[in-house]
Design a protein around this motif. Structure first.
Motif, PDB file in Angstrom:
ATOM      1  N   SER A   7       0.837  -1.199   0.000  1.00 52.37           N
ATOM      2  CA  SER A   7       0.000   0.000   0.000  1.00 52.37           C
ATOM      3  C   SER A   7       0.871   1.249   0.000  1.00 52.37           C
ATOM      4  CB  SER A   7      -0.905  -0.001   1.242  1.00 52.37           C
ATOM      5  OG  SER A   7      -1.882   1.026   1.141  1.00 52.37           O
ATOM      6  N   ASP A   8       0.279   2.349  -0.416  1.00 54.80           N
ATOM      7  CA  ASP A   8       0.915   3.666  -0.278  1.00 54.80           C
ATOM      8  C   ASP A   8       2.350   3.694  -0.808  1.00 54.80           C
ATOM      9  OD1 ASP A   8      -1.134   5.450   1.416  1.00 54.80           O
ATOM     10  OD2 ASP A   8      -1.275   3.359   2.047  1.00 54.80           O
ATOM     11  N   ILE A   9       2.449   3.363  -2.099  1.00 55.53           N
ATOM     12  CA  ILE A   9       3.747   3.407  -2.781  1.00 55.53           C
ATOM     13  C   ILE A   9       4.186   4.854  -2.977  1.00 55.53           C
ATOM     14  CG2 ILE A   9       4.934   2.846  -4.946  1.00 55.53           C
ATOM     15  CD1 ILE A   9       1.881   0.874  -3.870  1.00 55.53           C
ATOM     16  N   HIS A  10       3.219   5.704  -3.271  1.00 60.98           N
ATOM     17  CA  HIS A  10       3.453   7.145  -3.397  1.00 60.98           C
ATOM     18  C   HIS A  10       4.615   7.491  -4.328  1.00 60.98           C
ATOM     19  CE1 HIS A  10       0.283   8.760  -0.990  1.00 60.98           C
ATOM     20  NE2 HIS A  10       0.527   7.859  -0.039  1.00 60.98           N
ATOM     21  N   ALA A  11       4.602   6.828  -5.489  1.00 57.54           N
ATOM     22  CA  ALA A  11       5.527   7.188  -6.573  1.00 57.54           C
ATOM     23  C   ALA A  11       6.991   7.101  -6.157  1.00 57.54           C
ATOM     24  CB  ALA A  11       5.205   8.576  -7.131  1.00 57.54           C
ATOM     25  N   GLY A  35      -3.780   0.843  -2.755  1.00 57.12           N
ATOM     26  CA  GLY A  35      -3.961   2.214  -3.214  1.00 57.12           C
ATOM     27  C   GLY A  35      -2.876   3.195  -2.824  1.00 57.12           C
ATOM     28  N   ASP A  36      -3.060   4.439  -3.308  1.00 59.96           N
ATOM     29  CA  ASP A  36      -2.028   5.476  -3.264  1.00 59.96           C
ATOM     30  C   ASP A  36      -0.759   5.012  -3.973  1.00 59.96           C
ATOM     31  OD1 ASP A  36      -3.703   7.319  -2.170  1.00 59.96           O
ATOM     32  OD2 ASP A  36      -2.595   7.591  -0.298  1.00 59.96           O
ATOM     33  N   PHE A  37      -0.952   4.708  -5.248  1.00 63.87           N
ATOM     34  CA  PHE A  37       0.179   4.430  -6.142  1.00 63.87           C
ATOM     35  C   PHE A  37       1.026   5.706  -6.279  1.00 63.87           C
ATOM     36  CE2 PHE A  37      -1.018   0.470  -8.538  1.00 63.87           C
ATOM     37  CZ  PHE A  37      -2.289   0.277  -8.041  1.00 63.87           C
ATOM     38  N   ASN A  62      -6.874   7.825  -1.962  1.00 64.84           N
ATOM     39  CA  ASN A  62      -7.294   9.226  -2.117  1.00 64.84           C
ATOM     40  C   ASN A  62      -6.336  10.018  -3.014  1.00 64.84           C
ATOM     41  OD1 ASN A  62      -5.548   8.801   0.160  1.00 64.84           O
ATOM     42  ND2 ASN A  62      -5.984  10.870   0.894  1.00 64.84           N
ATOM     43  N   HIS A  63      -5.041   9.728  -2.945  1.00 68.56           N
ATOM     44  CA  HIS A  63      -4.094  10.455  -3.805  1.00 68.56           C
ATOM     45  C   HIS A  63      -4.248  10.043  -5.271  1.00 68.56           C
ATOM     46  CE1 HIS A  63      -1.475  12.553  -0.797  1.00 68.56           C
ATOM     47  NE2 HIS A  63      -2.151  11.734  -0.010  1.00 68.56           N
ATOM     48  N   ASP A  64      -4.574   8.769  -5.507  1.00 67.89           N
ATOM     49  CA  ASP A  64      -4.802   8.323  -6.889  1.00 67.89           C
ATOM     50  C   ASP A  64      -5.980   9.078  -7.504  1.00 67.89           C
ATOM     51  OD1 ASP A  64      -2.780   6.362  -6.539  1.00 67.89           O
ATOM     52  OD2 ASP A  64      -4.253   4.990  -5.646  1.00 67.89           O
ATOM     53  N   VAL A 114      -9.307  -2.532   1.127  1.00 62.42           N
ATOM     54  CA  VAL A 114      -9.662  -1.135   0.850  1.00 62.42           C
ATOM     55  C   VAL A 114      -8.452  -0.249   1.175  1.00 62.42           C
ATOM     56  CG1 VAL A 114     -12.143  -1.371   1.266  1.00 62.42           C
ATOM     57  CG2 VAL A 114     -10.623  -0.856   3.188  1.00 62.42           C
ATOM     58  N   HIS A 115      -8.528   1.013   0.756  1.00 60.28           N
ATOM     59  CA  HIS A 115      -7.446   1.935   1.104  1.00 60.28           C
ATOM     60  C   HIS A 115      -7.608   2.445   2.542  1.00 60.28           C
ATOM     61  CE1 HIS A 115      -4.226   4.763   0.563  1.00 60.28           C
ATOM     62  NE2 HIS A 115      -4.990   5.790   0.831  1.00 60.28           N
ATOM     63  N   GLY A 116      -8.799   2.980   2.849  1.00 56.88           N
ATOM     64  CA  GLY A 116      -8.994   3.656   4.132  1.00 56.88           C
ATOM     65  C   GLY A 116      -9.721   2.822   5.169  1.00 56.88           C
ATOM     66  N   GLY A 147      -4.650   0.524   4.299  1.00 57.60           N
ATOM     67  CA  GLY A 147      -3.411   1.304   4.303  1.00 57.60           C
ATOM     68  C   GLY A 147      -3.731   2.703   4.808  1.00 57.60           C
ATOM     69  N   HIS A 148      -3.361   3.718   4.033  1.00 54.00           N
ATOM     70  CA  HIS A 148      -3.817   5.102   4.205  1.00 54.00           C
ATOM     71  C   HIS A 148      -3.136   5.869   5.337  1.00 54.00           C
ATOM     72  CE1 HIS A 148      -6.389   8.466   3.425  1.00 54.00           C
ATOM     73  NE2 HIS A 148      -7.343   8.200   4.289  1.00 54.00           N
ATOM     74  N   THR A 149      -2.956   5.250   6.528  1.00 53.90           N
ATOM     75  CA  THR A 149      -2.314   5.992   7.625  1.00 53.90           C
ATOM     76  C   THR A 149      -0.786   5.931   7.536  1.00 53.90           C
ATOM     77  OG1 THR A 149      -2.123   4.114   9.143  1.00 53.90           O
ATOM     78  CG2 THR A 149      -4.198   5.336   9.170  1.00 53.90           C
ATOM     79  N   HIS A 150      -0.278   4.974   6.767  1.00 56.23           N
ATOM     80  CA  HIS A 150       1.173   4.745   6.639  1.00 56.23           C
ATOM     81  C   HIS A 150       1.785   4.226   7.944  1.00 56.23           C
ATOM     82  CE1 HIS A 150       1.641   7.723   2.996  1.00 56.23           C
ATOM     83  NE2 HIS A 150       0.438   7.181   3.033  1.00 56.23           N
ATOM     84  N   VAL A 151       0.961   3.728   8.842  1.00 53.66           N
ATOM     85  CA  VAL A 151       1.433   3.191  10.118  1.00 53.66           C
ATOM     86  C   VAL A 151       0.894   1.762  10.277  1.00 53.66           C
ATOM     87  CG1 VAL A 151       1.363   3.436  12.638  1.00 53.66           C
ATOM     88  CG2 VAL A 151       1.474   5.477  11.184  1.00 53.66           C
TER      89      VAL A 151
HETATM   90 ZN    ZN Z   1      -1.075   7.445   1.385  1.00 50.93          ZN
END
Ligand code: ZN
Length: 243
Positions: A7-11, A35-37, A62-64, A114-116, A147-151
């Motif tokens: 999750s949360d690869i964030h480019a 999510g959050d590719f 959400n960032h996607d 899910v993401h969130g 994912g989403h919280t990054h924690v």
């Molecule tokens: Zn994220």
């Protein structure tokens, strides 16, 4: 089935490559992305192109959705907004279409991804027991991966109350048949739990265990690319601290 859950690869291509290399060795039956590719990092297009063929399933973050203009960025902080505006300029038509078409939730083999959160798949952060309880009440999943919280985190519902359990590297969590779980797999490309290493999770469905994996990657290389792209300095710095 053995699942690699990311999750949360964030480019962040450097973090992604290290995670994909690790999965090449471990050989999961399927890889799922929560999510959050894109957003924050310097390689949105390459990350999506690199991941796509490796994935058995993925959901939108959400960032996607913000990057493809499908979500208002008014609620994003100014740094995240700046990164989204930059990301929008980079996306190719096929990548934009791929992100636009991502579902909000999938149920591979019966678990919810899910993401969130279950009740608000794209935007809700599950950070406390109260929010976790509301989600156990809102949907009938047994295992929900988020994912989403990054924690990295685990919330356990025994039918009466919700408790938090740690999800730590090298300490597999055994899922009890009579309990329900929300598992946050952390972030590949922008960890925020004080550990700068990339995080992802291994879900062994047969053994009913979830493990957190942490992998060092060349953070400075990603930071140099972000600087060259003119992305906000604070976003560059936080990668080194995992905050
Ligand atoms: Zn994220």
């Amino acid at each position: 089935m053995q699942y690699g859950i990311i999750s949360d690869i964030h480019a962040n291509l450097e973090a992604l490559e290290v995670v994909l290399g690790d999965m090449d060795r471990r050989r999961p039956d399927a890889v799922i992305c929560l999510g959050d590719f894109v957003g924050y990092g310097p390689d949105p297009v390459t990350c999506v192109e690199r991941l796509r063929p490796a994935l058995a399933g993925a959901v939108a973050g959400n960032h996607d959705l913000a990057a493809v203009d499908a979500l208002d960025i008014a609620d994003f902080n100014p740094l995240a907004q700046a990164a989204i505006l930059w990301t929008r300029e980079q996306l190719t038509a096929p990548v934009r279409r791929y992100l636009t078409d991502l579902p909000q939730q999938i149920t591979p083999n019966g678990f919810l991804a899910v993401h969130g959160s279950a009740r608000d798949p794209v935007e809700e952060y599950i950070l406390d027991l109260h929010t976790a309880q509301a989600n156990f009440d809102a949907a009938p999943f047994r295992v929900c991966l988020v994912g989403h919280t990054h924690v990295p985190a685990v919330f356990v519902f025994d039918g009466e109350k919700v408790t938090a359990a740690p999800l730590l590297p090298e300490q597999p969590l055994r899922l009890q048949p009579e309990r329900r779980y929300i598992v946050n797999v952390g972030s590949v490309g922008q960890p925020r739990d004080g550990d700068a290493r990339a995080a992802y999770a291994w879900f062994d469905e047969d053994a009913q265990t979830v493990s957190l994996l942490r992998l060092a990657y060349p953070v400075e290389r990603t930071q140099k690319k972000m600087e060259a792209a003119g992305l906000p300095a604070m976003l560059v710095e936080r990668l080194a601290y995992g905050r």
